[in-house]
Design a protein around this motif. Structure first.
Motif, PDB file in Angstrom:
ATOM      1  N   LEU A  29       9.535  -3.774   5.437  1.00 30.77           N
ATOM      2  CA  LEU A  29      10.357  -2.616   5.100  1.00 30.77           C
ATOM      3  C   LEU A  29       9.853  -1.927   3.837  1.00 30.77           C
ATOM      4  O   LEU A  29       9.800  -0.693   3.762  1.00 30.77           O
ATOM      5  N   LEU A  30       9.470  -2.721   2.848  1.00 29.56           N
ATOM      6  CA  LEU A  30       9.010  -2.149   1.587  1.00 29.56           C
ATOM      7  C   LEU A  30       7.726  -1.343   1.777  1.00 29.56           C
ATOM      8  O   LEU A  30       7.583  -0.236   1.246  1.00 29.56           O
ATOM      9  N   GLU A  31       6.782  -1.890   2.544  1.00 29.61           N
ATOM     10  CA  GLU A  31       5.536  -1.161   2.782  1.00 29.61           C
ATOM     11  C   GLU A  31       5.785   0.083   3.634  1.00 29.61           C
ATOM     12  O   GLU A  31       5.129   1.112   3.450  1.00 29.61           O
ATOM     13  N   ALA A  32       6.727  -0.017   4.576  1.00 35.34           N
ATOM     14  CA  ALA A  32       7.061   1.156   5.386  1.00 35.34           C
ATOM     15  C   ALA A  32       7.686   2.244   4.522  1.00 35.34           C
ATOM     16  O   ALA A  32       7.408   3.430   4.696  1.00 35.34           O
ATOM     17  N   LEU A  33       8.511   1.843   3.564  1.00 34.08           N
ATOM     18  CA  LEU A  33       9.108   2.812   2.642  1.00 34.08           C
ATOM     19  C   LEU A  33       8.047   3.439   1.745  1.00 34.08           C
ATOM     20  O   LEU A  33       8.093   4.630   1.447  1.00 34.08           O
ATOM     21  N   ALA A  34       7.098   2.624   1.317  1.00 31.70           N
ATOM     22  CA  ALA A  34       6.005   3.156   0.483  1.00 31.70           C
ATOM     23  C   ALA A  34       5.214   4.202   1.253  1.00 31.70           C
ATOM     24  O   ALA A  34       4.833   5.242   0.711  1.00 31.70           O
ATOM     25  N   ALA A  35       4.953   3.942   2.542  1.00 30.32           N
ATOM     26  CA  ALA A  35       4.227   4.906   3.375  1.00 30.32           C
ATOM     27  C   ALA A  35       5.050   6.165   3.605  1.00 30.32           C
ATOM     28  O   ALA A  35       4.499   7.248   3.802  1.00 30.32           O
ATOM     29  N   GLY A  36       6.387   6.034   3.569  1.00 26.78           N
ATOM     30  CA  GLY A  36       7.262   7.181   3.796  1.00 26.78           C
ATOM     31  C   GLY A  36       7.741   7.847   2.529  1.00 26.78           C
ATOM     32  O   GLY A  36       8.717   8.613   2.567  1.00 26.78           O
ATOM     33  N   GLY A  37       7.072   7.544   1.416  1.00 27.65           N
ATOM     34  CA  GLY A  37       7.428   8.205   0.166  1.00 27.65           C
ATOM     35  C   GLY A  37       8.752   7.768  -0.415  1.00 27.65           C
ATOM     36  O   GLY A  37       9.317   8.454  -1.270  1.00 27.65           O
ATOM     37  N   GLY A  38       9.276   6.616   0.037  1.00 25.87           N
ATOM     38  CA  GLY A  38      10.527   6.103  -0.506  1.00 25.87           C
ATOM     39  C   GLY A  38      11.774   6.710   0.098  1.00 25.87           C
ATOM     40  O   GLY A  38      12.891   6.352  -0.299  1.00 25.87           O
ATOM     41  N   GLY A 105      -7.068  14.279  -0.233  1.00 22.29           N
ATOM     42  CA  GLY A 105      -6.019  14.175  -1.233  1.00 22.29           C
ATOM     43  C   GLY A 105      -5.705  12.722  -1.543  1.00 22.29           C
ATOM     44  O   GLY A 105      -6.545  11.834  -1.417  1.00 22.29           O
ATOM     45  N   ALA A 106      -4.464  12.477  -1.943  1.00 23.07           N
ATOM     46  CA  ALA A 106      -4.041  11.126  -2.316  1.00 23.07           C
ATOM     47  C   ALA A 106      -3.477  10.399  -1.095  1.00 23.07           C
ATOM     48  O   ALA A 106      -2.724  10.987  -0.314  1.00 23.07           O
ATOM     49  N   PRO A 107      -3.828   9.119  -0.897  1.00 27.46           N
ATOM     50  CA  PRO A 107      -3.283   8.371   0.244  1.00 27.46           C
ATOM     51  C   PRO A 107      -1.816   8.043   0.032  1.00 27.46           C
ATOM     52  O   PRO A 107      -1.361   7.889  -1.103  1.00 27.46           O
ATOM     53  N   SER A 108      -1.071   7.927   1.134  1.00 25.19           N
ATOM     54  CA  SER A 108       0.331   7.522   1.025  1.00 25.19           C
ATOM     55  C   SER A 108       0.442   6.033   0.785  1.00 25.19           C
ATOM     56  O   SER A 108       1.420   5.554   0.208  1.00 25.19           O
ATOM     57  N   SER A 109      -0.567   5.279   1.232  1.00 24.52           N
ATOM     58  CA  SER A 109      -0.603   3.843   0.971  1.00 24.52           C
ATOM     59  C   SER A 109      -2.052   3.385   0.981  1.00 24.52           C
ATOM     60  O   SER A 109      -2.906   3.978   1.645  1.00 24.52           O
ATOM     61  N   SER A 110      -2.323   2.360   0.221  1.00 21.67           N
ATOM     62  CA  SER A 110      -3.664   1.794   0.168  1.00 21.67           C
ATOM     63  C   SER A 110      -3.552   0.340  -0.229  1.00 21.67           C
ATOM     64  O   SER A 110      -2.529  -0.102  -0.752  1.00 21.67           O
ATOM     65  N   GLY A 111      -4.588  -0.417   0.037  1.00 23.01           N
ATOM     66  CA  GLY A 111      -4.575  -1.833  -0.296  1.00 23.01           C
ATOM     67  C   GLY A 111      -5.890  -2.474   0.065  1.00 23.01           C
ATOM     68  O   GLY A 111      -6.889  -1.794   0.332  1.00 23.01           O
ATOM     69  N   SER A 112      -5.899  -3.777   0.072  1.00 23.04           N
ATOM     70  CA  SER A 112      -7.131  -4.504   0.369  1.00 23.04           C
ATOM     71  C   SER A 112      -6.810  -5.786   1.105  1.00 23.04           C
ATOM     72  O   SER A 112      -5.692  -6.303   1.035  1.00 23.04           O
TER      73      SER A 112
END
Length: 231
Positions: A29-38, A105-112
């Protein structure tokens, strides 16, 4: 997978215990919210009713719309996570040095994940993968990427989470490599000499002039020696 801050780790553990779900479900849920801008989240997890969607303001869909207890739990989790995201960062900043295409532009989410880094650009429907020194661009189509769910074996084929469920990186069409920076001058191969400046070509032309009587044998020999000294 996005890296949680210490506050993010506390929030996930606390909410998981309070609402009777696993930490993994809270992270989804938290990562989904991060992808959706909160303000919105598209998720897929069995503890959350499978495929679901939440938007700030009251819109909520879960797999079993008649499970009101589940709906209340998911809504409470999303509301609390969105509030905590506004208070302070729950994910660590992206590691500097990633070569994402500037035009995206800027990504909505990123990681490794291991030695592979990723960034998701929902407006462009693009997922950019950086492995080693190579950057590739994938078309996500209708998928909305919310995070990495796992890594598959030695082949390093990532599996991402979308509103349609898990999707492997190998299933997303490759649009091609990202543009690379121009090669430095030191690495650029030297241009081959043209016929007008190549000493051997000039000697051949001088020999023709000698044969036509334009140059004497002595003049030809002197010029030939001069040109050969350039080699």
């Amino acid at each position: 997978m996005l890296e949680l801050t210490s506050e993010g780790q506390r929030a996930v553990a606390e909410l998981a215990q309070r609402h009777g779900v696993s930490g993994e479900a809270v992270r989804v849920l938290l990562e989904a919210l991060a992808a959706g801008g909160g303000t919105q989240a598209q998720f897929n997890h069995p503890e959350l009713g499978g495929l679901g969607q939440w938007s700030q303001g009251g819109m909520l869909m879960v797999g079993n719309m008649f499970d009101h207890g589940l709906k209340a739990r998911v809504d409470a989790l999303c509301v609390e996570l969105a509030r905590r995201m506004r208070v302070g960062p729950l994910f660590t900043p992206a590691t500097p040095g990633a070569s994402w295409p500037a035009e995206f532009g800027a990504p909505s989410s990123s990681g490794s994940q291991g030695d592979v880094r990723y960034a998701y650009f929902p407006d462009r429907r693009r997922l950019v993968i950086q492995r080693g020194g190579q950057v590739t661009i994938h078309d996500t189509g209708e998928h909305r990427i919310s995070g990495v769910s796992q890594q598959q074996g030695a082949g390093q084929s990532l599996t991402f989470t979308s509103q349609f469920g898990p999707i492997r990186l190998s299933e997303l069409p490759v649009m091609g490599p990202a543009p690379v920076a121009p090669t430095s001058p030191s690495a650029t191969p030297a241009a081959a000499p043209s016929a007008a400046t190549d000493p051997l070509s000039l000697i051949e032309r001088l020999a023709e002039l000698r044969d036509k009587g334009v140059l004497t044998e002595e003049e030809f020999a002197a010029k030939k020696a001069e040109l050969l000294s350039r080699l």
